[in-house]
Scaffold this motif. Sequence first.
Motif, short mmCIF file in Angstrom:
data_model
loop_
_atom_site.label_atom_id
_atom_site.label_comp_id
_atom_site.label_asym_id
_atom_site.label_seq_id
_atom_site.Cartn_x
_atom_site.Cartn_y
_atom_site.Cartn_z
N ARG A 150 -89.85 -28.83 -29.55
CA ARG A 150 -90.93 -28.92 -30.23
C ARG A 150 -90.90 -30.40 -30.98
NH1 ARG A 150 -94.68 -24.29 -31.24
NH2 ARG A 150 -95.83 -24.36 -29.53
N GLY A 151 -91.57 -31.25 -31.05
CA GLY A 151 -91.72 -32.37 -31.68
C GLY A 151 -90.63 -33.44 -31.34
N ASN A 152 -89.94 -33.38 -30.07
CA ASN A 152 -89.26 -34.00 -29.61
C ASN A 152 -89.77 -35.14 -28.65
OD1 ASN A 152 -86.76 -35.22 -28.08
ND2 ASN A 152 -86.24 -33.27 -27.19
N THR A 153 -89.51 -36.25 -29.15
CA THR A 153 -90.27 -37.29 -28.61
C THR A 153 -89.33 -38.08 -27.25
OG1 THR A 153 -89.22 -38.84 -30.29
CG2 THR A 153 -91.57 -37.88 -30.34
N ARG A 154 -88.20 -37.94 -27.63
CA ARG A 154 -87.41 -38.41 -26.45
C ARG A 154 -87.66 -37.84 -25.06
NH1 ARG A 154 -81.84 -35.41 -25.99
NH2 ARG A 154 -82.55 -33.43 -27.32
N ALA A 155 -87.22 -38.52 -24.11
CA ALA A 155 -87.40 -38.14 -22.67
C ALA A 155 -86.48 -37.06 -22.33
CB ALA A 155 -87.33 -39.23 -21.84
N GLN A 156 -85.36 -37.01 -22.69
CA GLN A 156 -84.33 -36.01 -22.25
C GLN A 156 -84.39 -34.70 -23.22
OE1 GLN A 156 -83.40 -39.23 -23.49
NE2 GLN A 156 -82.78 -40.19 -21.40
N SER A 157 -85.54 -33.82 -22.62
CA SER A 157 -85.52 -32.92 -23.38
C SER A 157 -85.10 -31.79 -22.50
CB SER A 157 -87.15 -32.54 -23.44
OG SER A 157 -87.76 -32.39 -22.37
N THR A 158 -85.03 -30.48 -23.10
CA THR A 158 -84.46 -29.50 -22.42
C THR A 158 -85.19 -28.94 -21.23
OG1 THR A 158 -85.10 -27.88 -23.92
CG2 THR A 158 -82.98 -28.75 -24.27
N GLN A 159 -86.56 -29.14 -21.37
CA GLN A 159 -87.54 -28.71 -20.36
C GLN A 159 -87.35 -29.81 -19.15
OE1 GLN A 159 -89.50 -26.18 -20.51
NE2 GLN A 159 -88.73 -25.64 -22.52
N LYS A 160 -87.09 -31.09 -19.27
CA LYS A 160 -86.79 -31.73 -18.30
C LYS A 160 -85.37 -31.57 -17.35
CE LYS A 160 -89.41 -35.86 -19.27
NZ LYS A 160 -90.14 -36.52 -17.88
N ALA A 161 -84.66 -30.81 -18.34
CA ALA A 161 -83.27 -30.56 -17.78
C ALA A 161 -83.47 -29.26 -16.84
CB ALA A 161 -82.32 -30.40 -18.90
N GLY A 162 -84.51 -28.79 -16.89
CA GLY A 162 -84.95 -27.58 -15.93
C GLY A 162 -84.86 -28.20 -14.65
N VAL A 170 -87.77 -20.09 -26.60
CA VAL A 170 -86.69 -20.63 -27.27
C VAL A 170 -86.60 -22.13 -27.19
CG1 VAL A 170 -84.10 -20.57 -28.20
CG2 VAL A 170 -85.62 -18.71 -27.91
N LEU A 171 -86.50 -22.28 -25.73
CA LEU A 171 -86.38 -23.87 -25.25
C LEU A 171 -87.37 -24.58 -25.74
CD1 LEU A 171 -84.66 -22.89 -21.97
CD2 LEU A 171 -83.56 -24.14 -23.78
N ALA A 172 -88.90 -24.08 -25.72
CA ALA A 172 -89.93 -24.91 -25.88
C ALA A 172 -89.83 -25.02 -27.61
CB ALA A 172 -91.11 -24.12 -25.68
N LEU A 173 -89.38 -24.18 -28.29
CA LEU A 173 -89.03 -24.49 -29.88
C LEU A 173 -88.30 -25.51 -30.03
CD1 LEU A 173 -89.40 -20.82 -31.08
CD2 LEU A 173 -91.21 -22.70 -31.50
N VAL A 174 -87.25 -25.51 -29.27
CA VAL A 174 -85.92 -26.55 -29.43
C VAL A 174 -86.90 -27.95 -29.43
CG1 VAL A 174 -83.85 -27.46 -28.35
CG2 VAL A 174 -84.04 -25.07 -29.06
#
Length: 184
Positions: free
Chosen positions: A89-101, A83-87
Motif C-alpha cells: 500500500r502506498g508503494n510507488t516503486r515498480a518492484q512491489s511484492t505483487q509484481k514478484a508474484g 498482508v502482501l497487499a498491505l505491505v
Amino acid sequence: MTALVLSLTAAGLVFAVLAWVPKAGSTIQIVLSAVMLAGLIAIGLLLLAGDGVEGWSERWWNVLLLVAGGLAVTGGGPLTTSVLALVDRGNTRAQSTQKAGEVLRGGALIGALERGAIYAALVAGWPEGLAIVLAIKGLARYPELRSPDQPASVTPQAVAERFIIGTFTSVLWSVTCAGFLLSR
C-alpha cells in the motif's frame, strides 16, 4: 463453550472461503481476512480462558480437528495476499511484492499444501515436520529466488521479500490453527 468454539471456527472457515472470491489484495478481501483473524483470536482467548479442549468428547474434538484443518488450509491464502497487499500500500516503486508474484508462480497451491502439511504434522505430534516442510519449500524455491532471468520489472529483493513475508504469514496461520488442538 464447546459449541461456541466450534461455531466460531466454522464461521472462520466460511469467511476464509468467502475471502477467496474477491480480487487478491482488494479491500473486501483484506476486511474478510481481518474478520477471520479476529475470529481466530477470539477462539484462542476462549480456549485460554477455559481448559482448552481438555475434557471435550472425542467426537467434538474430531469435528474441531477437521474444521480447524480446513481453516488452516483455506484461510492462509487470503490472509497472505492481504498482508502482501498491505505491505505494498502506498508503494510507488515498480518492484512491489505483487509484481514478484510473476516470478513465484503457483504460490496459492504451494501455500495450501504447505499449510496442510504443517497443520497435519503439528496435530500428529510431529513438530519436526515443520522444519522439513520449510526446508523443502526453501530448496525448491531457491532457483527462482536467485535466477538472473527474472523480468526487468522485478528485483531479486522483491521476490525474496514476497517469499519471506508469504511463508511467515502462511506458517504462522497454520501453526495457530493447529494450536487449538494442542491445548488438549
